[in-house]
Design an enzyme around this catalytic site. Structure first.
Site, short mmCIF file in Angstrom:
data_model
loop_
_atom_site.label_atom_id
_atom_site.label_comp_id
_atom_site.label_asym_id
_atom_site.label_seq_id
_atom_site.Cartn_x
_atom_site.Cartn_y
_atom_site.Cartn_z
N CYS A 109 43.05 49.34 48.28
CA CYS A 109 41.99 49.29 49.30
C CYS A 109 42.38 50.04 50.57
O CYS A 109 41.55 50.25 51.44
CB CYS A 109 41.65 47.85 49.65
SG CYS A 109 40.98 46.95 48.26
N HIS A 246 39.89 46.18 57.12
CA HIS A 246 39.43 46.16 55.73
C HIS A 246 38.76 44.81 55.49
O HIS A 246 39.33 43.76 55.83
CB HIS A 246 40.61 46.38 54.79
CG HIS A 246 40.27 46.15 53.35
ND1 HIS A 246 39.12 46.66 52.79
CD2 HIS A 246 40.90 45.46 52.37
CE1 HIS A 246 39.07 46.28 51.52
NE2 HIS A 246 40.14 45.55 51.24
N ASN A 284 34.22 42.59 49.46
CA ASN A 284 35.29 43.57 49.53
C ASN A 284 34.95 44.74 48.62
O ASN A 284 35.06 44.62 47.40
CB ASN A 284 36.61 42.90 49.10
CG ASN A 284 37.77 43.88 49.01
OD1 ASN A 284 37.61 45.08 49.19
ND2 ASN A 284 38.96 43.35 48.73
N1 ACO Z 1 35.66 28.72 43.52
C1 ACO Z 1 36.16 27.48 43.58
N2 ACO Z 1 37.49 27.22 43.56
C2 ACO Z 1 38.32 28.28 43.49
C3 ACO Z 1 37.85 29.61 43.41
C4 ACO Z 1 36.46 29.81 43.43
N3 ACO Z 1 35.91 31.04 43.38
N4 ACO Z 1 38.91 30.44 43.35
C5 ACO Z 1 40.01 29.67 43.38
N5 ACO Z 1 39.65 28.37 43.46
C6 ACO Z 1 40.52 27.20 43.49
C7 ACO Z 1 41.90 27.46 42.97
O1 ACO Z 1 41.91 27.35 41.57
C8 ACO Z 1 42.70 26.36 43.62
O2 ACO Z 1 42.52 25.19 42.94
P1 ACO Z 1 43.75 24.17 42.71
O3 ACO Z 1 44.14 23.76 44.09
O4 ACO Z 1 43.14 23.10 41.87
O5 ACO Z 1 44.80 24.98 42.02
C9 ACO Z 1 42.02 26.20 45.00
O6 ACO Z 1 40.72 26.81 44.85
C10 ACO Z 1 42.76 26.87 46.12
O7 ACO Z 1 43.15 28.16 45.71
P2 ACO Z 1 43.92 29.14 46.63
O8 ACO Z 1 44.20 30.41 45.86
O9 ACO Z 1 45.07 28.48 47.30
O10 ACO Z 1 42.78 29.42 47.72
P3 ACO Z 1 42.86 30.31 49.00
O11 ACO Z 1 42.47 29.54 50.18
O12 ACO Z 1 44.13 31.12 49.06
O13 ACO Z 1 41.68 31.37 48.75
C11 ACO Z 1 41.46 33.66 48.04
C12 ACO Z 1 41.74 32.22 47.62
C13 ACO Z 1 40.08 33.73 48.64
C14 ACO Z 1 41.56 34.56 46.82
C15 ACO Z 1 42.52 34.09 49.12
O14 ACO Z 1 43.82 33.77 48.70
C16 ACO Z 1 42.48 35.55 49.45
O15 ACO Z 1 41.51 36.06 50.02
N6 ACO Z 1 43.56 36.31 49.13
C17 ACO Z 1 43.63 37.73 49.42
C18 ACO Z 1 42.86 38.46 48.39
C19 ACO Z 1 42.58 39.88 48.74
O16 ACO Z 1 42.28 40.20 49.87
N7 ACO Z 1 42.65 40.76 47.73
C20 ACO Z 1 42.23 42.10 47.85
C21 ACO Z 1 43.27 43.02 48.32
S1 ACO Z 1 42.61 44.57 48.56
C22 ACO Z 1 42.59 45.51 47.11
O17 ACO Z 1 43.36 46.45 46.99
C23 ACO Z 1 41.59 45.19 46.03
#
Ligand code: ACO
Length: 327
Positions: A109, A246, A284
């Site tokens: 990204c 981003h 995103n």
């Molecule tokens: N709906 C409901 N629950 C969910 C979902 C969803 N869509 N996704 C994950 N959960 C659950 C998980 O399974 C977990 O459950 P558990 O506690 O029973 O294991 C719980 O929610 C918490 O999960 P976390 O991963 O700790 O949640 P977090 O607050 O970190 O949010 C997220 C997850 C949104 C993915 C976050 O970590 C994030 O934004 N990370 C960065 C991702 C990113 O920016 N990636 C792109 C990079 S750029 C590129 O090059 C593409």
């Protein structure tokens, strides 16, 4: 920057739609990411077709003729097949100069920030006067709509801009960063038995990296030698009108802003108010997210000529970068 343009597909995928596809909820997605909907390309649309429209709009907005473009750089991750490059396809579709040099930059990204910096270097070296930069991605093509950890985040789109050499202040500098040791946190991998590769991500770890990398890159682009003390850095930061981060997750953006406020001992809200956030409607869309937000901000008057702006990104690789620009 003498012109900008952008394009997003018509089809809207809302959180409600996603709720029917995976075990998730509108509440979870909004609270954890700030995203309400994203745009999804149709079967015929690709990073090339979207990038082409964005560039056409940027050319129109700048008032130049196609033939004036001397070099084309495209930040993208989703060219299918990977040869020839998206930039070559776009140059051909738009009827740019027959002998035009073009290249794609693949840096997750952060591809737009890297591509922008490549253009910056060629202009500053005096090799080209007029350069087109595009960020375009069709992440829906590599998103697994059975994986709730990733499918709620991504969308499609394109943004473009035209850069022209000028005697007045424009692109001040860029900072590029990387962390190849963490490359496995965000990868494409084949789902068992199928030929298609999809995004797999360790969300928490990417989240932590992203917040830190964005703050670090903002500091480095303002103070490349790293010698400014806190007061000097604060003065430099206060001159920045807006930051276009981003658009990966509203919480990452606001978390980075809080970190900037704490490190620079700024009043609460000072960095947050500088952040431009468009993620609610677009999710995103990778390399498109910064040039799309820039185009929207200029067209809606959120940004004006003369503003000092930081574009700051991070992504697969892992990579991160910032560009400091007088608009
Ligand atoms: N709906 C409901 N629950 C969910 C979902 C969803 N869509 N996704 C994950 N959960 C659950 C998980 O399974 C977990 O459950 P558990 O506690 O029973 O294991 C719980 O929610 C918490 O999960 P976390 O991963 O700790 O949640 P977090 O607050 O970190 O949010 C997220 C997850 C949104 C993915 C976050 O970590 C994030 O934004 N990370 C960065 C991702 C990113 O920016 N990636 C792109 C990079 S750029 C590129 O090059 C593409």
């Amino acid at each position: 920057i003498i012109g900008t343009g952008s394009y997003v597909p018509e089809r809207i995928l809302t959180n409600r739609h996603l709720r029917e596809m995976v075990d998730t909820s509108d509440k979870w997605i909004v609270e954890r990411t700030g995203i309400r909907e994203r745009r999804i390309a149709s079967g015929e649309e690709t990073n090339v077709t979207m990038g082409r429209i964005a560039l056409e709009r940027a050319i129109e907005n700048s008032g130049i003729r196609c033939e004036e473009i001397e070099f084309l750089v495209v930040g993208t991750n989703t060219t299918e097949p990977v040869w020839p490059s998206a930039s070559g396809h776009i140059a051909n579709l738009l009827g740019l100069r027959k002998d035009l040099p073009f290249l794609d930059v693949q840096a997750g990204c952060t591809g737009f920030n890297f591509a922008f910096s490549v253009a910056e270097m060629f202009i500053k070296a005096g090799q080209y006067r007029t350069v087109a930069v595009i960020g375009t991605d069709k992440l829906s093509a590599i998103t697994d709509y059975q994986d709730r950890n990733t499918c709620v985040l991504f969308g499609d789109g394109a943004g473009a801009l035209i850069l022209k050499q000028s005697m007045s202040e424009g692109i001040i500098r860029s900072h590029l960063g990387g962390n190849a040791r963490s490359r496995n946190l965000l990868i494409l991998s084949k789902k068992d038995g199928t030929g298609n590769a999809y995004i797999r991500m360790e969300g928490r770890k990417v989240y932590t990296f992203a917040k830190k990398a964005m703050v670090e890159s903002c500091f480095r682009v303002l103070d490349p030698s790293g010698t400014a003390d806190k007061k000097e850095l604060r003065t430099l930061f206060e001159q920045v009108t807006k930051i276009i981060p981003h658009q990966a997750n509203a919480r990452i953006i606001m978390g980075a802003a809080e970190e900037l406020e704490s490190r620079l001992e700024l009043p609460a809200g000072e960095a947050k108010n500088k952040m431009i956030v468009t993620i609610e409607q677009y999710g995103n869309n990778s390399c498109a997210s910064i040039p799309l937000a820039l185009d929207i901000s200029l067209r809606t008057g959120k940004l004006r000529k003369g503003d000092l702006v930081i574009f700051v990104g991070f992504g697969a690789g892992l990579t991160y970068a910032a560009n400091l620009v007088r608009i």
